[in-house]
Scaffold this motif. Structure first.
Motif: not given
Length: 132
Positions: A48, A52-55, A57, A83, A86-89, A105
């Motif tokens: 994760n 590069g995906n903002p979501h 996994y 994925p 939920c978003k990263k960060g 997806n």
């Protein structure tokens, strides 16, 4: 009598050595085993971070898990990652993240190799290969 006790103790010790898997032995591991789950979570966390995906996994399927006896353990984990919404960060519990329902997806099949030294509470991801 003391000789008999020593003899029985020696036989017991030898039988325990015969039961233990020799170094380098590869066996199937249960995906539900707590150590497998910890290694898979560690590999997923690394994935994760790198992808590069903002979501975020999650693991949606275990294809296989192999354990190689090398003192600690080497776990070869073959999984499907999907994925989520939920978003990263954001600090989230991945177990509450639902997979995206979009037909586009990017499901990934990944092979992770994780070395573990439970007595040190240490894990190292030594290989990560994914196909989207």
């Amino acid at each position: 009598m003391a000789g008999y006790v020593r003899f029985v103790g020696t036989l017991l010790s030898l039988s325990l050595l015969a039961v233990a898997a020799p170094p380098g032995t590869v066996t199937d591991a249960d995906p539900q085993d707590p150590e497998v789950q910890a290694c898979a979570s560690f590999a997923l966390e690394s994935f994760n971070i790198m992808v590069g995906n903002p979501h975020l996994y999650v693991i949606t399927k275990f294809y296989s898990v192999k354990r190689t006896e090398i003192g600690g353990g080497q776990y070869d984990i073959d999984v499907e990652l999907t994925p989520t919404q939920c978003k990263k960060g954001v600090n989230v519990d991945l177990s509450s993240c639902k997979p995206l329902a979009s037909p586009g997806n990017q499901v990934s099949r990944c092979q992770f190799v994780v070395l573990t030294a439970p007595w040190k509470q240490q894990r190292t991801l030594i290989q990560s290969a994914c196909v989207m």
